[in-house]
Enzyme design. Structure first.
Site, PDB file in Angstrom:
ATOM      1  N   LEU A  13     -92.629 -91.591  -1.684  1.00 47.32           N
ATOM      2  CA  LEU A  13     -93.283 -90.875  -2.784  1.00 47.32           C
ATOM      3  C   LEU A  13     -92.269 -90.226  -3.707  1.00 47.32           C
ATOM      4  O   LEU A  13     -92.421 -90.245  -4.924  1.00 47.32           O
ATOM      5  CB  LEU A  13     -94.162 -89.744  -2.230  1.00 47.32           C
ATOM      6  CG  LEU A  13     -95.484 -90.090  -1.624  1.00 47.32           C
ATOM      7  CD1 LEU A  13     -96.346 -88.849  -1.502  1.00 47.32           C
ATOM      8  CD2 LEU A  13     -96.172 -91.109  -2.498  1.00 47.32           C
ATOM      9  N   SER A  34     -79.897 -87.372   4.283  1.00 47.57           N
ATOM     10  CA  SER A  34     -78.519 -87.693   4.661  1.00 47.57           C
ATOM     11  C   SER A  34     -77.829 -88.631   3.669  1.00 47.57           C
ATOM     12  O   SER A  34     -76.605 -88.669   3.592  1.00 47.57           O
ATOM     13  CB  SER A  34     -78.525 -88.321   6.057  1.00 47.57           C
ATOM     14  OG  SER A  34     -79.470 -89.359   6.098  1.00 47.57           O
ATOM     15  N   SER A 110    -101.213 -83.746   4.704  1.00 47.36           N
ATOM     16  CA  SER A 110    -101.601 -85.151   4.902  1.00 47.36           C
ATOM     17  C   SER A 110    -103.029 -85.251   5.428  1.00 47.36           C
ATOM     18  O   SER A 110    -103.529 -84.332   6.099  1.00 47.36           O
ATOM     19  CB  SER A 110    -100.649 -85.786   5.911  1.00 47.36           C
ATOM     20  OG  SER A 110    -101.146 -87.047   6.336  1.00 47.36           O
ATOM     21  N   HIS A 112    -103.671 -86.837   7.834  1.00 44.62           N
ATOM     22  CA  HIS A 112    -103.578 -86.878   9.299  1.00 44.62           C
ATOM     23  C   HIS A 112    -103.817 -85.499   9.936  1.00 44.62           C
ATOM     24  O   HIS A 112    -103.935 -85.396  11.157  1.00 44.62           O
ATOM     25  CB  HIS A 112    -102.262 -87.526   9.729  1.00 44.62           C
ATOM     26  CG  HIS A 112    -102.246 -88.964   9.282  1.00 44.62           C
ATOM     27  ND1 HIS A 112    -103.008 -89.923   9.902  1.00 44.62           N
ATOM     28  CD2 HIS A 112    -101.649 -89.560   8.228  1.00 44.62           C
ATOM     29  CE1 HIS A 112    -102.870 -91.077   9.248  1.00 44.62           C
ATOM     30  NE2 HIS A 112    -102.043 -90.887   8.229  1.00 44.62           N
ATOM     31  N   TYR A 135     -97.607 -85.424  14.166  1.00 43.51           N
ATOM     32  CA  TYR A 135     -97.327 -85.379  12.722  1.00 43.51           C
ATOM     33  C   TYR A 135     -98.454 -84.616  11.996  1.00 43.51           C
ATOM     34  O   TYR A 135     -98.184 -83.679  11.232  1.00 43.51           O
ATOM     35  CB  TYR A 135     -97.185 -86.810  12.192  1.00 43.51           C
ATOM     36  CG  TYR A 135     -97.253 -86.927  10.692  1.00 43.51           C
ATOM     37  CD1 TYR A 135     -96.274 -86.360   9.881  1.00 43.51           C
ATOM     38  CD2 TYR A 135     -98.307 -87.607  10.066  1.00 43.51           C
ATOM     39  CE1 TYR A 135     -96.342 -86.469   8.506  1.00 43.51           C
ATOM     40  CE2 TYR A 135     -98.379 -87.722   8.695  1.00 43.51           C
ATOM     41  CZ  TYR A 135     -97.399 -87.153   7.912  1.00 43.51           C
ATOM     42  OH  TYR A 135     -97.471 -87.259   6.547  1.00 43.51           O
ATOM     43  N   LYS A 139     -98.698 -80.757   9.964  1.00 42.08           N
ATOM     44  CA  LYS A 139     -99.257 -80.456   8.639  1.00 42.08           C
ATOM     45  C   LYS A 139    -100.249 -79.289   8.724  1.00 42.08           C
ATOM     46  O   LYS A 139    -100.349 -78.483   7.803  1.00 42.08           O
ATOM     47  CB  LYS A 139     -99.915 -81.703   8.054  1.00 42.08           C
ATOM     48  CG  LYS A 139     -98.932 -82.855   7.821  1.00 42.08           C
ATOM     49  CD  LYS A 139     -97.805 -82.453   6.875  1.00 42.08           C
ATOM     50  CE  LYS A 139     -96.852 -83.594   6.585  1.00 42.08           C
ATOM     51  NZ  LYS A 139     -95.746 -83.205   5.668  1.00 42.08           N
TER      52      LYS A 139
HETATM   53  C1  15L Z   1     -99.346 -90.286   5.610  1.00 41.44           C
HETATM   54  O1  15L Z   1     -99.375 -89.083   5.806  1.00 41.44           O
HETATM   55  C2  15L Z   1     -98.088 -91.040   5.721  1.00 41.44           C
HETATM   56  O2  15L Z   1     -96.974 -90.300   5.283  1.00 41.44           O
HETATM   57  C3  15L Z   1     -98.134 -92.377   4.984  1.00 41.44           C
HETATM   58  O3  15L Z   1     -97.051 -93.162   5.442  1.00 41.44           O
HETATM   59  C4  15L Z   1     -99.461 -93.108   5.229  1.00 41.44           C
HETATM   60  O4  15L Z   1     -99.584 -93.456   6.587  1.00 41.44           O
HETATM   61  C5  15L Z   1    -100.626 -92.215   4.852  1.00 41.44           C
HETATM   62  O5  15L Z   1    -100.535 -90.960   5.493  1.00 41.44           O
HETATM   63  C6  15L Z   1    -101.972 -92.834   5.200  1.00 41.44           C
HETATM   64  O6  15L Z   1    -102.695 -92.266   6.011  1.00 41.44           O
HETATM   65  O7  15L Z   1    -102.292 -93.896   4.652  1.00 41.44           O
END
Ligand code: 15L
Length: 278
Positions: A13, A34, A110, A112, A135, A139
């Site tokens: 992004l 890095s 996200s 997620h 992950y 968030k």
């Molecule tokens: C995200 O949070 C990820 O960073 C991205 O790679 C995708 O997997 C996206 O969600 C998604 O759910 O499509």
């Protein structure tokens, strides 16, 4: 013109946003992790380093008005990596904002964070959070951290629960989760320009006909998406769905099946469709 710092500028992004802002002549400082960034134009303000180091954060934020924070681990990974990049790193970034007087941060949350909802549910912004892994959990933590820095230190945050930010949707799930690049840039413009944002959470999603997420309550940002994945629907639905049965049942898609161990039909109790293909 507001001065913008962009972290994660070398990422998927970040590189889209960096190129678009540079093309418009926006005052921008871009940071990668890095690997050094190659300047896109002569004299571009670029840097790289580990955001867990306060000196690196200070270098990124000095003299800036807004931080677009895209750095961090962006997929499911082992917990120690998530803790370092998404928990510790985020604290350093907000502490740096305090030191440097940066008043607003756009935090890339996200979908997620809510990935364990079945695809049959429609969500409002104040829904209970249901992360689909470490992950997503990071968030949830990040959104709460952003809230704390607003409440205790007056640093504004827009926490954006990004769906699937892609040039174009490529699979059935994206018909609900897609965030088009034009809408992404409009969204970020609003994050920079809107007055009195305070603390705000918003779905980072386009105006998809099949969206699962309702942005009512976030009107003060003035985000008015215009892209709709539906124009790609016929083409996408003519192809096989790449997700397994579990991924098709839950909003988090493929992330849901990572380290999933329930055998009883899952949290929404729909036993008949619970079995994963073997
Ligand atoms: C995200 O949070 C990820 O960073 C991205 O790679 C995708 O997997 C996206 O969600 C998604 O759910 O499509």
């Amino acid at each position: 013109m507001k001065r913008i710092a962009l972290s994660g500028a070398g990422g998927q992004l970040g590189s889209v946003v960096r190129a678009a802002l540079i093309a418009r002549g926006t005052p921008l400082r871009s940071a990668a992790g890095s690997k050094a960034l190659t300047p896109l134009v002569d004299g571009e303000d670029v840097m790289h380093g580990d955001l867990r180091e306060p000196a690196v954060v200070d270098r990124l934020l000095e003299g800036m008005d807004v931080l677009i924070h895209f750095a961090g681990t962006s997929v499911e990974r082992p917990l120690p990596e998530i803790i370092e990049n998404n928990l510790r790193g985020l604290v350093e970034v907000y502490e740096g904002a305090r030191r440097q007087g940066v008043k607003r941060i756009v935090f890339a949350s996200s979908n997620h964070a809510i990935g364990m909802y079945p695809v049959t549910e429609r969500l409002s912004l104040d829904c209970e959070l249901r992360p689909d892994g470490f992950y997503g959990l990071s968030k949830v933590w990040g959104e709460a951290l952003a809230r704390m820095y607003w409440d205790k230190h007056g640093i504004e945050s827009v926490c954006v629960r990004i769906g699937s930010c892609l040039e174009r949707p490529t699979e059935p799930r994206h018909l609900s989760t897609w965030l088009g690049h034009r809408d992404l840039m409009h969204f970020l413009d609003r994050c920079v320009e809107a007055e009195n944002v305070g603390f705000l959470t918003i779905w980072g999603v386009s105006a998809n006909t099949r969206s699962w997420w309702d942005n009512s309550g976030a009107e003060r940002l003035g985000y008015l998406p215009t892209q709709d994945s539906e124009v790609y629907a016929a083409e996408i639905l003519a192809r096989p769905n790449p997700l397994d049965a579990l991924g098709q049942r839950f909003q988090g898609g493929s992330f849901v099946g990572i380290d999933y161990s329930r055998e009883d039909g899952g949290p929404d109790g729909s036993a008949a469709t619970a079995a994963r293909p073997v």
